[in-house]
Write an enzyme that holds these catalytic residues in place. Structure first.
Site, PDB file in Angstrom:
ATOM      1  N   ASP A 604       0.828  -1.212   0.000  1.00 32.95           N
ATOM      2  CA  ASP A 604       0.000   0.000   0.000  1.00 32.95           C
ATOM      3  C   ASP A 604       0.858   1.256   0.000  1.00 32.95           C
ATOM      4  O   ASP A 604       1.728   1.414   0.845  1.00 32.95           O
ATOM      5  CB  ASP A 604      -0.887   0.029   1.254  1.00 32.95           C
ATOM      6  N   GLU A 610       0.930  12.510  -0.785  1.00 34.88           N
ATOM      7  CA  GLU A 610       1.029  13.483   0.307  1.00 34.88           C
ATOM      8  C   GLU A 610       2.426  14.054   0.481  1.00 34.88           C
ATOM      9  O   GLU A 610       2.602  15.076   1.126  1.00 34.88           O
ATOM     10  CB  GLU A 610       0.556  12.851   1.619  1.00 34.88           C
ATOM     11  N   HIS A 699     -16.379   4.939   2.057  1.00 39.45           N
ATOM     12  CA  HIS A 699     -16.577   5.990   3.061  1.00 39.45           C
ATOM     13  C   HIS A 699     -18.059   6.248   3.310  1.00 39.45           C
ATOM     14  O   HIS A 699     -18.414   7.049   4.158  1.00 39.45           O
ATOM     15  CB  HIS A 699     -15.885   7.278   2.623  1.00 39.45           C
TER      16      HIS A 699
HETATM   17  N1  GLN Z   1      -4.708  -2.395   3.201  1.00 40.83           N
HETATM   18  C1  GLN Z   1      -5.269  -1.279   3.910  1.00 40.83           C
HETATM   19  C2  GLN Z   1      -6.693  -1.586   4.325  1.00 40.83           C
HETATM   20  O1  GLN Z   1      -7.377  -2.223   3.625  1.00 40.83           O
HETATM   21  C3  GLN Z   1      -5.247  -0.040   3.068  1.00 40.83           C
HETATM   22  C4  GLN Z   1      -5.725   1.161   3.826  1.00 40.83           C
HETATM   23  C5  GLN Z   1      -5.576   2.456   3.074  1.00 40.83           C
HETATM   24  O2  GLN Z   1      -5.332   2.460   1.895  1.00 40.83           O
HETATM   25  N2  GLN Z   1      -5.704   3.562   3.733  1.00 40.83           N
HETATM   26  O3  GLN Z   1      -7.143  -1.168   5.367  1.00 40.83           O
END
Ligand code: GLN
Ligand code: ZN
Length: 765
Positions: A604, A610, A699
């Site tokens: 990830d 950022e 979300h």
């Molecule tokens: N692998 C993480 C999850 O599924 C990725 C979280 C993210 O990208 N913020 O929680």
């Protein structure tokens, strides 16, 4: 005499009192009056914390966000909010979060304002909205009230306001109106505001124009000139304030604007100070931000004095001292920490400690170093201890970093060859389905983790509980019919902390909270030393998960750039070097997973974007080393091993080439909210590898329909060959519950099946 001041203090409280008061108010557990009382109690405490300074800031506190406060002060409240019934507080929280306490909790009645990052920090502000009907009318009551309250505590109170040009810069034109057309009207409101402040016996006003460190076109530079030539008629002294970077080509402009003083950051922009002193008219005061307001390290006071003493000789009383920026971005008080290692603790300074540093430096300049000899000696010892500590410097880590070579970051074969081998190995259908890693984190999981941490549960019991959860996740995914499974991440409370805790060189605080937005805070870990992989961190869990299923299991890791961008990092070596050490450590984990038989590994990089510098001209340098770090992490594997990466945003247009250079076999990204807008970039840029544009907005509690997801994927298939498309949610599912996740994934899988049946072979190129 040198004058001391502060630009802004953290708002949230040592024990996150503001957060809890807000959340209680939103749940109707406390009244508006009680919320306001909690706020004034906190502010009073903060003014007392700053009482050792000559000037204390007021107006820096906010119930939610200071940019939103500015919008309300200027009467720029979105019409959809102001037409509704309720008082000012109701409008405020509707704009902030779409809902006032008087609104029916079941359906929030308006859209909240958009939120975005405050320059290159991890703080998010509410974006001011402009359109052709925007008109400003001053409501200074909130600020006036705070000033009066502060004046009861301290004799020298300096209001902090966001400057008019930065305010416009930060906002968004909703209908194409040129924001600068609003400047005249806005300046009237500012002039009126300064008049109000004068009535309160205010002498100095800090007016923040961080826009001065950005790349500005002539129109924006002109706006700055116009604004300050107009406001110079005001009866109060203006301290024009910038932070977060160098002025560069705007240096002369910043020096020439007709104000009484200039505050500059003297950490990142230290090299510019000599030039500024040269340019600055001799009637202006110069405030130097000599203490880093963005990091948690103690300042080398002796070294800073070596530099400051000659400046002081030159400027005399015209010299002011402060932290480089508002202390909003650091935790409040190091004294709250009881569990930190004593050595590490002696190297750190949080907001309260940083203000002490400012005061000590001023005293040394005003009364000679001997007046603070003991403090300076202690500081010298702490700085030396950090420089020499073998906790910080580990020869192995440095040696490994030296051995990095390009071959380590390059896959053996190019993607088009690897994909054939991977297809043979995994035999995935068209439009394969997967998730981003985490599954719902139930109360039970959180409790198990917490009990284990607090030694209320044995390691064996804890492991059993996690294994049980992993098994549940696998069974659910198999029942749903997902193609590539995940173990669900029950053992992780946070994607950075989980890895940080197992790597050397990382420390964690108990109360080191920093506001992210509104009531939300993060507790960034601290990278204090060389990072080393000391043991496998994920292999056991993922191997166990794989043992339960015939389907391929995707190993889940956090990438080096995200680990870096979401931590407080060392200031004694370049960020890039720290990132490379992280890359080597995660690379070891990648290789360990591969060796344990895991054929698909996701790394990830949620926070890659950022880290982008504020000035576009510096983007390339950052992207070069960030992408290199990812490649070192990911690309040591065999061709058959499939590397995934994941990113949490959809603004890709300007960095797509860098993303492609990562050479991940598959990238999953957040897109569902933007209606696949991101895909426009593929009209120009031919993205070479596989992609999973998120079709399920995690979300939101809503369950996306099969049709909506088919429609999104069809849009994607117009730009990217169907053979290279994956179907997946936007992000991890840990904040959702199973009742939402199951039907949503069921629909997602139905959409995938429909697509693979119906997109004809001709389109599948
Ligand atoms: N692998 C993480 C999850 O599924 C990725 C979280 C993210 O990208 N913020 O929680
Ligand atoms: Zn994400």
């Amino acid at each position: 005499m040198v004058t001391t001041h502060n630009l802004g203090f953290p708002r949230i409280g040592r024990k996150r009192e503001l957060k809890f008061a807000l959340e209680k108010y939103w749940k109707k557990e406390i009244s508006e009056q009680a919320l306001l009382e909690a706020a004034i109690t906190l502010q009073t405490q903060h003014w007392q914390d700053q009482a050792l300074l000559d000037w204390i800031p007021v107006g820096d506190f906010s119930l939610y966000d200071h940019v939103l406060d500015t919008s309300f002060m200027l009467g720029n409240v979105p019409a959809r909010v102001s037409v509704l019934t309720g008082n000012d507080m109701d409008s405020y929280f509707r704009a902030a979060r779409g809902r006032a306490v008087i609104d029916d909790a079941a359906h929030s009645c308006v859209n909240a304002s958009e939120m975005t990052k405050w320059f290159d920090t991890n703080y998010h502000y509410l974006v001011p909205e402009f359109d052709e009907n925007t008109h400003f009318s001053l409501n200074p009551e909130r600020l006036v009230r705070q000033i009066k309250q502060a004046q009861q505590i301290h004799h020298q109170v300096k209001p902090v306001i966001l400057g008019p040009v930065t305010y416009l810069w930060l906002g968004k034109s909703k209908d194409g109106t040129d924001k600068l057309d609003l400047l005249d009207d806005l300046l009237n409101a500012y002039a009126q505001l300064l008049g109000e402040l004068e009535k309160l016996d205010v002498q100095w006003v800090q007016i923040d124009e961080p826009v001065l460190i950005m790349e500005l076109n002539p129109a924006w530079k002109h706006a700055l000139r116009k604004a300050y030539y107009q406001l110079q008629a005001s009866p109060v002294h203006l301290l024009l304030t910038t932070y977060f970077g160098q002025l560069q080509e705007n240096l002369q402009l910043a020096c020439e604007l007709p104000v009484s003083g200039l505050h500059l950051e003297a950490v990142i922009a230290k090299d510019e100070i000599a030039k500024v002193i040269d340019w600055l008219p001799s009637h202006k005061i110069l405030s130097l931000g000599i203490i880093n307001g963005r990091n948690i390290w103690k300042t080398d006071l002796n070294e800073t004095l070596d530099w400051l003493e000659s400046i002081h000789l030159d400027l005399g009383d015209r010299l002011w001292l402060a932290p480089s920026c508002s202390l909003l971005h650091v935790p409040i008080d190091l004294d709250s920490e009881q569990q930190l290692d004593v050595d590490i603790q002696s190297w750190l300074a949080f907001a309260v400690q940083k203000l002490h540093e400012v005061a000590v430096l001023a005293k040394a300049l005003n009364h000679g170093r001997s007046s603070v000899a003991e403090i300076l000696d202690e500081n010298k010892a702490d700085i030396a201890s950090r420089k020499q500590s073998d906790r910080v410097h580990q020869a192995v880590a440095k040696a490994r970093a030296k051995e990095i070579n390009e071959a380590m970051g390059t896959r053996r074969s190019p993607y088009h060859q690897r994909t054939i081998l991977q297809q043979k190995k995994f035999q995935l259908p068209l439009f394969p389905t997967t998730t981003i890693g985490s599954f719902p984190q139930t109360q039970e999981i959180r409790k198990a983790r917490q009990d284990f941490r607090q030694h209320k549960r044995s390691e064996q019991e804890y492991r059993l509980a996690m294994r049980k959860e992993i098994e549940t996740c696998i069974r659910e995914q198999e029942a749903l019919g997902l193609d590539v499974l995940v173990h669900g991440e029950p053992e992780r409370n946070d994607m950075v902390e989980y890895f940080g805790e197992q790597l050397s060189g990382y420390a964690f605080t108990e109360f080191g909270w920093v506001q992210s937005y509104g009531s939300r805070c993060v507790k960034p870990p601290i990278i204090y030393g060389d990072v080393l992989h000391t043991k496998p961190m994920t292999v056991e869990w993922i191997q166990y998960a794989q043992s339960l299923t015939q389907k391929p299991m995707k190993g889940m890791l956090t990438g080096p750039v995200t680990l870096l961008n979401w931590s407080f990092v060392r200031d004694d070596q370049p960020r890039e070097d720290t990132c490379m050490q992280l890359a080597l450590a995660i690379r070891e984990e990648v290789l360990a997973l591969e060796k344990a038989g895991i054929g698909i590994i996701q790394i990830d990089e949620a926070a890659l974007r950022e880290g982008l510098p504020l000035r576009k001209s510096q983007w390339k340098t950052y992207l070069d080393w960030a992408i290199r770090a990812f490649r070192i992490t990911a690309n040591g594997v065999a061709d058959e091993t499939q590397i995934h990466t994941h990113m949490c945003y959809s603004e890709f247009n300007d960095i797509i080439e860098a993303i492609a250079q990562m050479d991940a076999d598959v990238i999953t990204i957040e897109t569902s909210r933007s209606d696949m807008e991101l895909l426009d970039v593929f009209d120009q840029f031919h993205y070479p590898n596989e992609m999973g544009p998120g079709v399920y907005d995690i979300h939101s509690p809503n369950i996306p329909s099969v049709d909506s997801m088919i429609a999104l994927m069809q849009k994607a298939a117009q730009r990217i060959p169907a053979r290279r498309l994956w179907v997946n949610p936007d992000c991890g599912l840990k904040t959702r519950n199973w009742e939402e996740v199951k039907p949503a994934l069921e629909n997602m899988i139905a959409a995938s099946r429909y697509l693979s049946r119906n997109l004809s072979a001709a389109k599948v190129s």
